[in-house]
Design an enzyme around this catalytic site. Structure first.
Site, PDB file in Angstrom:
ATOM      1  N   THR A 139      24.532 103.802-112.299  1.00  0.00           N
ATOM      2  CA  THR A 139      24.346 104.606-113.515  1.00  0.00           C
ATOM      3  C   THR A 139      22.872 105.007-113.566  1.00  0.00           C
ATOM      4  O   THR A 139      22.177 104.933-112.563  1.00  0.00           O
ATOM      5  CB  THR A 139      24.675 103.752-114.769  1.00  0.00           C
ATOM      6  OG1 THR A 139      23.759 102.634-114.776  1.00  0.00           O
ATOM      7  CG2 THR A 139      26.097 103.217-114.757  1.00  0.00           C
ATOM      8  N   GLU A 140      22.376 105.330-114.758  1.00  0.00           N
ATOM      9  CA  GLU A 140      20.935 105.613-114.905  1.00  0.00           C
ATOM     10  C   GLU A 140      20.116 104.321-114.979  1.00  0.00           C
ATOM     11  O   GLU A 140      18.886 104.355-115.086  1.00  0.00           O
ATOM     12  CB  GLU A 140      20.683 106.439-116.173  1.00  0.00           C
ATOM     13  CG  GLU A 140      21.262 107.835-116.109  1.00  0.00           C
ATOM     14  CD  GLU A 140      21.035 108.646-117.384  1.00  0.00           C
ATOM     15  OE1 GLU A 140      20.298 108.170-118.282  1.00  0.00           O
ATOM     16  OE2 GLU A 140      21.604 109.732-117.479  1.00  0.00           O
ATOM     17  N   PHE A 141      20.806 103.176-114.949  1.00  0.00           N
ATOM     18  CA  PHE A 141      20.172 101.876-115.183  1.00  0.00           C
ATOM     19  C   PHE A 141      18.912 101.651-114.339  1.00  0.00           C
ATOM     20  O   PHE A 141      17.857 101.293-114.865  1.00  0.00           O
ATOM     21  CB  PHE A 141      21.221 100.783-114.911  1.00  0.00           C
ATOM     22  CG  PHE A 141      20.744  99.376-115.089  1.00  0.00           C
ATOM     23  CD1 PHE A 141      20.744  98.774-116.334  1.00  0.00           C
ATOM     24  CD2 PHE A 141      20.305  98.629-114.004  1.00  0.00           C
ATOM     25  CE1 PHE A 141      20.318  97.458-116.496  1.00  0.00           C
ATOM     26  CE2 PHE A 141      19.873  97.325-114.152  1.00  0.00           C
ATOM     27  CZ  PHE A 141      19.885  96.739-115.408  1.00  0.00           C
ATOM     28  N   ALA A 160      25.154 107.868-121.670  1.00  0.00           N
ATOM     29  CA  ALA A 160      25.024 107.765-120.207  1.00  0.00           C
ATOM     30  C   ALA A 160      25.879 106.605-119.698  1.00  0.00           C
ATOM     31  O   ALA A 160      26.362 105.777-120.481  1.00  0.00           O
ATOM     32  CB  ALA A 160      23.563 107.530-119.823  1.00  0.00           C
ATOM     33  N   ASN A 206      27.122  98.169-126.036  1.00  0.00           N
ATOM     34  CA  ASN A 206      26.796  98.489-124.639  1.00  0.00           C
ATOM     35  C   ASN A 206      25.334  98.899-124.443  1.00  0.00           C
ATOM     36  O   ASN A 206      24.782  98.696-123.351  1.00  0.00           O
ATOM     37  CB  ASN A 206      27.738  99.624-124.186  1.00  0.00           C
ATOM     38  CG  ASN A 206      27.255 100.323-122.937  1.00  0.00           C
ATOM     39  OD1 ASN A 206      27.394  99.800-121.832  1.00  0.00           O
ATOM     40  ND2 ASN A 206      26.680 101.509-123.097  1.00  0.00           N
ATOM     41  N   TYR A 262      14.910  90.296-118.168  1.00  0.00           N
ATOM     42  CA  TYR A 262      16.207  90.986-118.280  1.00  0.00           C
ATOM     43  C   TYR A 262      17.344  89.957-118.224  1.00  0.00           C
ATOM     44  O   TYR A 262      18.265  89.991-119.046  1.00  0.00           O
ATOM     45  CB  TYR A 262      16.380  92.041-117.175  1.00  0.00           C
ATOM     46  CG  TYR A 262      17.749  92.693-117.218  1.00  0.00           C
ATOM     47  CD1 TYR A 262      18.081  93.557-118.252  1.00  0.00           C
ATOM     48  CD2 TYR A 262      18.723  92.398-116.261  1.00  0.00           C
ATOM     49  CE1 TYR A 262      19.350  94.131-118.334  1.00  0.00           C
ATOM     50  CE2 TYR A 262      19.995  92.967-116.325  1.00  0.00           C
ATOM     51  CZ  TYR A 262      20.294  93.835-117.366  1.00  0.00           C
ATOM     52  OH  TYR A 262      21.556  94.390-117.457  1.00  0.00           O
ATOM     53  N   VAL A 268      18.883 101.418-131.574  1.00  0.00           N
ATOM     54  CA  VAL A 268      19.422 100.108-131.992  1.00  0.00           C
ATOM     55  C   VAL A 268      18.310  99.099-132.314  1.00  0.00           C
ATOM     56  O   VAL A 268      18.565  98.083-132.956  1.00  0.00           O
ATOM     57  CB  VAL A 268      20.393  99.498-130.945  1.00  0.00           C
ATOM     58  CG1 VAL A 268      21.631 100.365-130.776  1.00  0.00           C
ATOM     59  CG2 VAL A 268      19.702  99.231-129.609  1.00  0.00           C
ATOM     60  N   GLY A 276      25.101 103.300-126.829  1.00  0.00           N
ATOM     61  CA  GLY A 276      24.707 103.704-125.471  1.00  0.00           C
ATOM     62  C   GLY A 276      25.747 104.618-124.857  1.00  0.00           C
ATOM     63  O   GLY A 276      26.055 104.515-123.663  1.00  0.00           O
ATOM     64  N   GLY A 326      28.651  93.339-112.187  1.00  0.00           N
ATOM     65  CA  GLY A 326      27.579  93.327-111.185  1.00  0.00           C
ATOM     66  C   GLY A 326      27.008  94.732-111.086  1.00  0.00           C
ATOM     67  O   GLY A 326      26.929  95.440-112.098  1.00  0.00           O
TER      68      GLY A 326
END
Ligand code: NDP
Ligand code: 8X3
Length: 256
Positions: free
Chosen positions: A192-194, A16, A91, A157, A65, A13, A188
């Site tokens: 990011t792009e999450f 990004a 990651n 998740y 992955v 990962g 926490g």
């Protein structure tokens, strides 16, 4: 502090967010990097920048992955001078949606479980045997506050990150007779792009996740990862939880 100069660090990962920030900090510290993700262009751009800024040697590993054959083949096919991986940063990961479980999308569940749990397992299974044989290596699993708490709509998740927590503990037990260390860095909110990925490109909704508070940056988490792997060999940071000051738990935040 132990040095990572000339160590081979594999980051999944890396295209990004937290993975990219890890690439930057480890490149600055003199490591050689195997950059792993699906997006070839993003990895090529990152490799170019790291060479330019830090004269960093990189090896791009374009893979998904979730694909166990691809993972095994690509890792078995690493050139000799890239085979002896010193540090693995597990990651790569993602969330999809925030639905109640009984309204959830089964495809979303499969994607999260396949990436966050099975992907981490495939990569670990391919890399850790070499570390055990060489009696040397560090594995850092990027888990989450979601590995310790469950929040509304977080169901699957959170389950994947609870699984990562269990796998980290399992690896620590199974490797106790080996000098190989296994660590977990559990953040926490990190901007990011999450959340854009979670909400499938809905930037407005994603932005609201971080609105009114100062979230962690990828670099904040990368610094924690570097700290973990630069402890002396007899010290293993089992688990490092890192939160924004504006966040007390998965559900309690201070938003202005
Ligand atoms: P980003 O979306 O910014 O980055 C995710 C990375 O994972 C990308 O490089 C992506 O690359 C890679 N990735 C996703 N799926 C796959 C796949 N199937 N195969 C290979 N690579 C894949 O998110 P973050 O940086 O925030 O997330 C990184 C990790 O941190 C995740 O495990 C996440 O769960 C965890 N985390 C994030 C937090 C946050 O608030 N952001 C907090 C706590 C933990 P590509 O698309 O090119 O394949
Ligand atoms: C990502 C952080 O709080 O969105 O693991 O689950 S959170």
């Amino acid at each position: 502090m132990a040095s990572v100069t000339n160590k081979i660090v594999m980051i999944t990962g890396a295209s990004a967010g937290i993975g990219q920030a890890c690439a930057e900090i480890f490149a600055r510290a003199g490591a050689k990097l195997i950059l792993c993700a699906r997006r070839e262009d993003a990895l090529a751009q990152l490799a170019y920048e790291l060479k330019d800024k830090h004269d960093c040697h990189t090896y791009p590993l374009i893979l998904d992955v979730r694909d166990k054959e691809m993972v095994a083949e690509k890792i078995a096919g690493l050139p000799d001078d890239w085979r002896d991986i010193d540090i693995l940063i597990n990651n790569a990961g993602l969330s999809r949606g925030l639905n109640k479980l009984h309204e959830g999308d089964i495809q979303d569940w499969e994607e999260m479980i396949d990436t966050n749990v099975k992907g981490l397992l495939y990569i670990s299974r391919a890399i850790i045997p070499g570390m055990v044989e060489r009696k040397s290596g560090d594995v850092v699993n990027i888990s989450s506050i979601a590995g310790h708490e469950v929040y509304p709509g977080g169901n699957v998740y959170c389950a994947t990150k609870h699984a990562v927590d269990a796998l980290t503990k399992g690896m620590q037990i199974d490797l106790v007779e080996s000098p190989v260390r296994v660590m977990s860095v559990d953040p926490g909110l990190v901007e990011t792009e999450f959340s854009v990925v979670r909400f499938r490109g809905d930037e407005k909704r994603a932005g609201k996740v971080y609105q009114g508070l100062t979230a962690l940056s990828g670099a904040d988490v990368a610094e924690a990862v570097l700290f973990c792997v630069t402890r002396p060999p007899h010290v293993n940071i089992n688990q490092l939880r890192i939160m924004p000051t504006d966040q007390a738990s998965a559900t309690v935040t201070n938003r202005k």
